[in-house]
Design a protein around this motif. Structure first.
Motif, PDB file in Angstrom:
ATOM      1  N   ASP A 179       0.820  -1.207   0.000  1.00  0.00           N
ATOM      2  CA  ASP A 179       0.000   0.000   0.000  1.00  0.00           C
ATOM      3  C   ASP A 179       0.857   1.260   0.000  1.00  0.00           C
ATOM      4  O   ASP A 179       0.471   2.289  -0.571  1.00  0.00           O
ATOM      5  CB  ASP A 179      -0.931   0.004   1.217  1.00  0.00           C
ATOM      6  N   LEU A 187       1.743   1.827  -3.472  1.00  0.00           N
ATOM      7  CA  LEU A 187       0.564   2.290  -4.205  1.00  0.00           C
ATOM      8  C   LEU A 187       0.285   3.763  -3.923  1.00  0.00           C
ATOM      9  O   LEU A 187       0.001   4.545  -4.836  1.00  0.00           O
ATOM     10  CB  LEU A 187      -0.646   1.436  -3.823  1.00  0.00           C
ATOM     11  N   SER A 195      -6.456   0.563  -1.685  1.00  0.00           N
ATOM     12  CA  SER A 195      -6.229  -0.013  -3.010  1.00  0.00           C
ATOM     13  C   SER A 195      -7.203   0.556  -4.030  1.00  0.00           C
ATOM     14  O   SER A 195      -6.807   0.970  -5.131  1.00  0.00           O
ATOM     15  CB  SER A 195      -6.360  -1.535  -2.939  1.00  0.00           C
ATOM     16  N   THR A 235      -6.029   3.270  -6.919  1.00  0.00           N
ATOM     17  CA  THR A 235      -6.144   2.765  -8.288  1.00  0.00           C
ATOM     18  C   THR A 235      -7.091   3.624  -9.113  1.00  0.00           C
ATOM     19  O   THR A 235      -6.837   3.894 -10.288  1.00  0.00           O
ATOM     20  CB  THR A 235      -6.636   1.313  -8.278  1.00  0.00           C
ATOM     21  N   GLY A 253      -5.142  -3.524  -9.154  1.00  0.00           N
ATOM     22  CA  GLY A 253      -6.198  -3.186  -8.225  1.00  0.00           C
ATOM     23  C   GLY A 253      -7.207  -4.275  -7.952  1.00  0.00           C
ATOM     24  O   GLY A 253      -7.446  -4.625  -6.800  1.00  0.00           O
ATOM     25  N   TYR A 277      -5.963  -7.621  -6.052  1.00  0.00           N
ATOM     26  CA  TYR A 277      -5.622  -7.337  -4.660  1.00  0.00           C
ATOM     27  C   TYR A 277      -6.862  -7.000  -3.842  1.00  0.00           C
ATOM     28  O   TYR A 277      -7.088  -7.554  -2.761  1.00  0.00           O
ATOM     29  CB  TYR A 277      -4.615  -6.180  -4.627  1.00  0.00           C
TER      30      TYR A 277
END
Length: 289
Positions: free
Chosen positions: A107, A110, A174, A178, A210, A213
């Motif tokens: 994360d 991300l 997430s 995304t 995305g 997960y």
């Protein structure tokens, strides 16, 4: 009839081993590719991928040791179900801490990728990392709570609200990141190209980074909320899935998966969906206006 705890643990070990094999294969392919790169692609992505592999490996080894103790070494002194019910076991706490660490690292990558794509806007970076740190703190607090759990305690009676919060925040990070990334790419594509075919690589990236997960976390959350022991297989496959998603993004970029004309260097340079994120490993490069 619901699955028992010992059956769920064996199923979790089998599935984790299966996904770990996939992760290990993708990791070696990724390693082979990154060793030919230079700069940030090699200096940052390679350590992150290796760290994810080390965590997944340690998690799998602990699960094997626990299975041996439950079904072989301690079978005459304690039942397998009772063994797995001990939430305060050092091995249980260690694997839980590893599980918390793995998605936290993913994360963080991300959130940083989203921050970079947003032109390093503090309005994106600061809230994102605050939520990330909060979620990490909640996760490690859950580990501490489990260490204080007494005999007969279950995950449904030990900080259930915090566990649910951790799953929800992990999934939201997430999904939101995304979505922001895809929106940024879509805006750039819309301003620089009229071809809908250029959107295909973006769709592939979204699915790989995305959907897979977030879906795994959603399955874990639903299993926990329904009180099903199916949460254990869903939780144990999470570490290798995180690594699989990370490696798939790098491999997709290297082999130009989804590129309408991957063999054309000119089309790759001119593609409006060609953005290089120096941290995450997802190159969805967009032309500057």
């Amino acid at each position: 009839m619901g699955i028992t705890l010992d059956e769920a643990s064996l199923l979790a070990l089998f599935l984790e081993t299966l996904f770990y094999g996939v992760f290990l294969t993708l990791y070696w392919l990724t390693l082979f590719i990154l060793l030919k790169k230079c700069g940030v692609q090699r200096d940052l992505l390679l350590p992150v991928a290796t760290l994810l592999l080390c965590i997944a490996t340690a998690h799998l080894i602990i699960d094997f040791i626990r299975a041996l103790e439950a079904f072989v070494f301690s079978v005459h002194t304690i039942s397998a179900d009772a063994y797995y019910s001990n939430l305060a076991s050092p091995l249980e706490l260690t694997k839980t801490a590893l599980y918390i660490t793995q998605p936290t690292i993913a994360d963080a990558v991300l959130v940083w990728r989203c921050y970079v794509l947003s032109h390093r806007s503090l309005l994106v970076g600061i809230p994102g990392f605050i939520v990330l740190l909060t979620n990490g703190a909640i996760g490690y607090y859950v580990v501490w709570s489990l260490s204080r759990a007494g005999a007969g305690s279950t995950v449904y009676t030990t900080a259930p609200a915090l566990i649910t919060t951790f799953y929800i925040l992990t999934m939201l990070i997430s999904i939101i990141c995304t979505t922001l990334i895809s929106w940024r790419i879509y805006r750039t594509r819309r301003q620089t190209s009229d071809s809908l075919a250029d959107l295909l690589p973006v769709v592939i990236v979204i699915i790989e980074s995305g959907a897979l997960y977030a879906t795994s976390v959603l399955a874990l959350l639903l299993a926990f909320l329904t009180g099903s022991n199916g949460q254990y297989p869903a939780m144990d496959i999470a570490p290798p899935i995180v690594g699989i998603v990370f490696c798939l993004i790098i491999l997709q970029v290297h082999f130009h998966v989804g590129d309408p004309q991957p063999s054309s260097p000119l089309s790759q340079r001119a593609s409006p969906i060609y953005f290089e994120s120096e941290v995450s490993g997802m190159w969805v490069t967009a032309r500057n206006r």
